[in-house]
Write a protein that holds these residues in place. Structure first.
Motif, PDB file in Angstrom:
ATOM      1  N   ASN A  46       0.806  -1.223   0.000  1.00 59.85           N
ATOM      2  CA  ASN A  46       0.000   0.000   0.000  1.00 59.85           C
ATOM      3  C   ASN A  46       0.841   1.276   0.000  1.00 59.85           C
ATOM      4  O   ASN A  46       0.347   2.353   0.333  1.00 59.85           O
ATOM      5  CB  ASN A  46      -0.975  -0.001   1.178  1.00 59.85           C
ATOM      6  CG  ASN A  46      -0.297  -0.283   2.509  1.00 59.85           C
ATOM      7  OD1 ASN A  46       0.927  -0.247   2.603  1.00 59.85           O
ATOM      8  ND2 ASN A  46      -1.083  -0.561   3.525  1.00 59.85           N
ATOM      9  N   THR A  47       2.122   1.139  -0.377  1.00 64.30           N
ATOM     10  CA  THR A  47       2.969   2.309  -0.585  1.00 64.30           C
ATOM     11  C   THR A  47       3.727   2.144  -1.896  1.00 64.30           C
ATOM     12  O   THR A  47       3.875   1.026  -2.415  1.00 64.30           O
ATOM     13  CB  THR A  47       3.987   2.493   0.557  1.00 64.30           C
ATOM     14  OG1 THR A  47       4.967   1.427   0.489  1.00 64.30           O
ATOM     15  CG2 THR A  47       3.305   2.474   1.920  1.00 64.30           C
ATOM     16  N   GLU A  48       4.218   3.248  -2.418  1.00 69.31           N
ATOM     17  CA  GLU A  48       4.981   3.198  -3.666  1.00 69.31           C
ATOM     18  C   GLU A  48       6.235   2.339  -3.500  1.00 69.31           C
ATOM     19  O   GLU A  48       6.601   1.567  -4.393  1.00 69.31           O
ATOM     20  CB  GLU A  48       5.364   4.618  -4.087  1.00 69.31           C
ATOM     21  CG  GLU A  48       5.741   4.760  -5.544  1.00 69.31           C
ATOM     22  CD  GLU A  48       4.573   4.531  -6.484  1.00 69.31           C
ATOM     23  OE1 GLU A  48       4.811   4.169  -7.640  1.00 69.31           O
ATOM     24  OE2 GLU A  48       3.415   4.680  -6.047  1.00 69.31           O
ATOM     25  N   GLU A  49       6.893   2.463  -2.357  1.00 68.10           N
ATOM     26  CA  GLU A  49       8.102   1.691  -2.106  1.00 68.10           C
ATOM     27  C   GLU A  49       7.822   0.191  -2.117  1.00 68.10           C
ATOM     28  O   GLU A  49       8.578  -0.596  -2.715  1.00 68.10           O
ATOM     29  CB  GLU A  49       8.704   2.101  -0.758  1.00 68.10           C
ATOM     30  CG  GLU A  49       9.986   1.373  -0.413  1.00 68.10           C
ATOM     31  CD  GLU A  49      10.550   1.799   0.927  1.00 68.10           C
ATOM     32  OE1 GLU A  49      11.617   1.281   1.308  1.00 68.10           O
ATOM     33  OE2 GLU A  49       9.921   2.645   1.605  1.00 68.10           O
ATOM     34  N   LEU A  50       6.733  -0.220  -1.477  1.00 64.95           N
ATOM     35  CA  LEU A  50       6.391  -1.643  -1.437  1.00 64.95           C
ATOM     36  C   LEU A  50       6.014  -2.165  -2.819  1.00 64.95           C
ATOM     37  O   LEU A  50       6.351  -3.298  -3.184  1.00 64.95           O
ATOM     38  CB  LEU A  50       5.252  -1.876  -0.454  1.00 64.95           C
ATOM     39  CG  LEU A  50       5.592  -1.699   1.025  1.00 64.95           C
ATOM     40  CD1 LEU A  50       4.339  -1.857   1.884  1.00 64.95           C
ATOM     41  CD2 LEU A  50       6.669  -2.686   1.467  1.00 64.95           C
ATOM     42  N   ARG A  51       5.310  -1.341  -3.610  1.00 66.09           N
ATOM     43  CA  ARG A  51       4.940  -1.782  -4.950  1.00 66.09           C
ATOM     44  C   ARG A  51       6.171  -1.965  -5.833  1.00 66.09           C
ATOM     45  O   ARG A  51       6.214  -2.879  -6.677  1.00 66.09           O
ATOM     46  CB  ARG A  51       3.938  -0.810  -5.574  1.00 66.09           C
ATOM     47  CG  ARG A  51       2.536  -0.936  -4.976  1.00 66.09           C
ATOM     48  CD  ARG A  51       1.520  -0.149  -5.770  1.00 66.09           C
ATOM     49  NE  ARG A  51       1.644   1.277  -5.555  1.00 66.09           N
ATOM     50  CZ  ARG A  51       1.027   1.950  -4.580  1.00 66.09           C
ATOM     51  NH1 ARG A  51       0.254   1.302  -3.727  1.00 66.09           N
ATOM     52  NH2 ARG A  51       1.170   3.250  -4.454  1.00 66.09           N
ATOM     53  N   HIS A  52       7.185  -1.131  -5.652  1.00 62.94           N
ATOM     54  CA  HIS A  52       8.419  -1.316  -6.417  1.00 62.94           C
ATOM     55  C   HIS A  52       9.102  -2.624  -6.029  1.00 62.94           C
ATOM     56  O   HIS A  52       9.707  -3.294  -6.882  1.00 62.94           O
ATOM     57  CB  HIS A  52       9.363  -0.137  -6.199  1.00 62.94           C
ATOM     58  CG  HIS A  52       8.987   1.083  -7.006  1.00 62.94           C
ATOM     59  ND1 HIS A  52       8.990   1.082  -8.388  1.00 62.94           N
ATOM     60  CD2 HIS A  52       8.588   2.327  -6.629  1.00 62.94           C
ATOM     61  CE1 HIS A  52       8.611   2.278  -8.830  1.00 62.94           C
ATOM     62  NE2 HIS A  52       8.358   3.041  -7.783  1.00 62.94           N
ATOM     63  N   GLU A  53       9.022  -3.008  -4.764  1.00 64.55           N
ATOM     64  CA  GLU A  53       9.546  -4.318  -4.351  1.00 64.55           C
ATOM     65  C   GLU A  53       8.818  -5.444  -5.074  1.00 64.55           C
ATOM     66  O   GLU A  53       9.428  -6.425  -5.509  1.00 64.55           O
ATOM     67  CB  GLU A  53       9.400  -4.501  -2.840  1.00 64.55           C
ATOM     68  CG  GLU A  53      10.434  -3.815  -1.991  1.00 64.55           C
ATOM     69  CD  GLU A  53      10.418  -4.327  -0.561  1.00 64.55           C
ATOM     70  OE1 GLU A  53      10.968  -5.419  -0.319  1.00 64.55           O
ATOM     71  OE2 GLU A  53       9.839  -3.645   0.302  1.00 64.55           O
ATOM     72  N   VAL A  54       7.487  -5.312  -5.174  1.00 66.09           N
ATOM     73  CA  VAL A  54       6.680  -6.307  -5.870  1.00 66.09           C
ATOM     74  C   VAL A  54       7.082  -6.395  -7.337  1.00 66.09           C
ATOM     75  O   VAL A  54       7.274  -7.487  -7.887  1.00 66.09           O
ATOM     76  CB  VAL A  54       5.182  -5.963  -5.733  1.00 66.09           C
ATOM     77  CG1 VAL A  54       4.351  -6.747  -6.746  1.00 66.09           C
ATOM     78  CG2 VAL A  54       4.694  -6.246  -4.312  1.00 66.09           C
ATOM     79  N   TYR A  55       7.217  -5.242  -7.999  1.00 68.94           N
ATOM     80  CA  TYR A  55       7.577  -5.234  -9.411  1.00 68.94           C
ATOM     81  C   TYR A  55       8.957  -5.852  -9.635  1.00 68.94           C
ATOM     82  O   TYR A  55       9.199  -6.522 -10.644  1.00 68.94           O
ATOM     83  CB  TYR A  55       7.561  -3.811  -9.968  1.00 68.94           C
ATOM     84  CG  TYR A  55       6.227  -3.109  -9.871  1.00 68.94           C
ATOM     85  CD1 TYR A  55       5.026  -3.825  -9.846  1.00 68.94           C
ATOM     86  CD2 TYR A  55       6.144  -1.716  -9.793  1.00 68.94           C
ATOM     87  CE1 TYR A  55       3.807  -3.195  -9.760  1.00 68.94           C
ATOM     88  CE2 TYR A  55       4.922  -1.070  -9.719  1.00 68.94           C
ATOM     89  CZ  TYR A  55       3.757  -1.814  -9.686  1.00 68.94           C
ATOM     90  OH  TYR A  55       2.542  -1.165  -9.596  1.00 68.94           O
ATOM     91  N   HIS A  56       9.857  -5.612  -8.696  1.00 68.57           N
ATOM     92  CA  HIS A  56      11.199  -6.179  -8.808  1.00 68.57           C
ATOM     93  C   HIS A  56      11.143  -7.702  -8.682  1.00 68.57           C
ATOM     94  O   HIS A  56      11.815  -8.427  -9.443  1.00 68.57           O
ATOM     95  CB  HIS A  56      12.110  -5.597  -7.727  1.00 68.57           C
ATOM     96  CG  HIS A  56      13.523  -6.098  -7.787  1.00 68.57           C
ATOM     97  ND1 HIS A  56      14.451  -5.641  -8.690  1.00 68.57           N
ATOM     98  CD2 HIS A  56      14.158  -7.066  -7.061  1.00 68.57           C
ATOM     99  CE1 HIS A  56      15.596  -6.280  -8.522  1.00 68.57           C
ATOM    100  NE2 HIS A  56      15.441  -7.149  -7.534  1.00 68.57           N
ATOM    101  N   LEU A  57      10.338  -8.206  -7.739  1.00 70.79           N
ATOM    102  CA  LEU A  57      10.193  -9.657  -7.595  1.00 70.79           C
ATOM    103  C   LEU A  57       9.572 -10.265  -8.845  1.00 70.79           C
ATOM    104  O   LEU A  57      10.009 -11.324  -9.320  1.00 70.79           O
ATOM    105  CB  LEU A  57       9.331  -9.977  -6.368  1.00 70.79           C
ATOM    106  CG  LEU A  57       8.997 -11.459  -6.173  1.00 70.79           C
ATOM    107  CD1 LEU A  57      10.258 -12.287  -5.973  1.00 70.79           C
ATOM    108  CD2 LEU A  57       8.037 -11.653  -5.010  1.00 70.79           C
ATOM    109  N   ARG A  58       8.550  -9.619  -9.389  1.00 67.40           N
ATOM    110  CA  ARG A  58       7.928 -10.123 -10.607  1.00 67.40           C
ATOM    111  C   ARG A  58       8.933 -10.182 -11.756  1.00 67.40           C
ATOM    112  O   ARG A  58       8.917 -11.117 -12.560  1.00 67.40           O
ATOM    113  CB  ARG A  58       6.720  -9.269 -10.972  1.00 67.40           C
ATOM    114  CG  ARG A  58       5.487  -9.651 -10.178  1.00 67.40           C
ATOM    115  CD  ARG A  58       4.342  -8.692 -10.291  1.00 67.40           C
ATOM    116  NE  ARG A  58       4.173  -8.016 -11.551  1.00 67.40           N
ATOM    117  CZ  ARG A  58       3.230  -7.096 -11.770  1.00 67.40           C
ATOM    118  NH1 ARG A  58       2.376  -6.774 -10.804  1.00 67.40           N
ATOM    119  NH2 ARG A  58       3.131  -6.506 -12.938  1.00 67.40           N
TER     120      ARG A  58
END
Length: 291
Positions: A46-58
């Motif tokens: 639910n933050t921009e930082e966390l979503r970037h972590e998700v995109y990196h894992l993907r």
């Protein structure tokens, strides 16, 4: 368990065998649910930082490990559907790394097609269970489930399409290793819980039929609504009514679901509610990406 699976589709004894497999899986899940939160924590990105972590894992899973997508200069994998998705991930607490992720894609207008509509509509042949037959604000798609290879343990799961493989067992405790095969199930539970809480009860997903069959032993009952096609491997369209999740889950996996829901509350993704329309007493507090 392997011998039981070979008998599950046999006439006469198949039903008994399936019930036995479900009971065994449920009993194991009861044990795992006690330890899962000690090592792994589901959260909403639910933050921009966390979503970037998700995109990196993907990117790691879909581009580097599976080669489903091209390598990106940013080393992040994302698309136009992310802007209207709720992203969930599982964090491994001791290493702080992400152990898996999944997203729930939403649609709020006729022009906002789900990926299954945009790319795989030709595979759907069920006369009733099609996204077009439901209100746009009542449908969703479970998508981009990814578990990195260092959290994939079972030899049976090493086939490329399932994104599973060997694990360095020396780096983790025995109890942690027992929890790792449950990461994907945890992500499906989180996705269906998110669907329930946002009242997007009608969920769709493209998956391998054998995965869908395996999930039925847990009590996550996806219904195949079309034919098998080539889509990052042989996959078919499936449907699930999120309202039926809790009544179908075996007791052990109900405990795991409750653990998932508690963790999502703590991450700010779910919040308590007194709305009697929710079977589990939680409501969704979605933070949809706007990047």
């Amino acid at each position: 368990m392997k011998k039981l699976k070979s008998l599950a589709d046999k006439p006469i004894i198949g039903g008994v065998v399936k019930r036995a497999m479900t009971s065994l899986a449920s009993n194991d899940a009861k044990v795992i649910s006690k330890h899962f939160s000690q090592y792994l924590r589901p959260q909403i990105a639910n933050t921009e930082e966390l979503r970037h972590e998700v995109y990196h894992l993907r990117h790691q899973v879909y581009c580097e490990e599976l080669n489903f997508e091209d390598i990106k200069e940013s080393h992040e994998e994302h698309d136009e559907f992310d802007n209207r998705s709720i992203h969930c991930f599982v964090r491994h607490l001791s290493s702080k790394s992400l152990a898996g992720t999944v997203r729930l894609i939403q649609s709020n207008a006729e022009q906002e097609l789900l990926p299954i509509e945009q790319f795989c509509s030709h595979a759907i042949d069920h006369p009733e269970l099609s996204p077009a037959n439901f209100p746009r604000d009542a449908i969703c798609e479970i998508s981009r489930l990814a578990v990195p290879e260092n959290f994939r343990k079972r030899a049976i799961d090493k086939f490329k399409g399932a994104a599973t493989g060997a694990i360095n067992e020396q780096a983790f405790s025995e109890t942690e290793l027992r929890c790792f095969p449950y990461i994907a199930i945890c992500l499906y539970l989180a996705a269906t819980a998110m669907a329930m809480q946002t009242k997007r009860y009608h969920g769709f997903v493209m998956m391998e039929p054998r995965l869908a069959r395996s999930l039925t032993f847990v009590g996550i009952q996806f219904q195949q609504i079309g034919k098998l096609i080539e889509f990052h491997g042989k996959r078919a369209p499936f449907y699930i009514d999120a309202r039926q999740l809790r009544e179908n889950l075996s007791p052990g996996y109900l405990k795991l679901l409750e653990s998932v829901e508690r963790d999502l509350i703590q991450s700010g993704g779910l919040k308590p509610t007194t709305d009697k329309g929710y079977n589990n007493g939680f409501s969704m507090n979605p933070q949809v990406s706007t990047n």
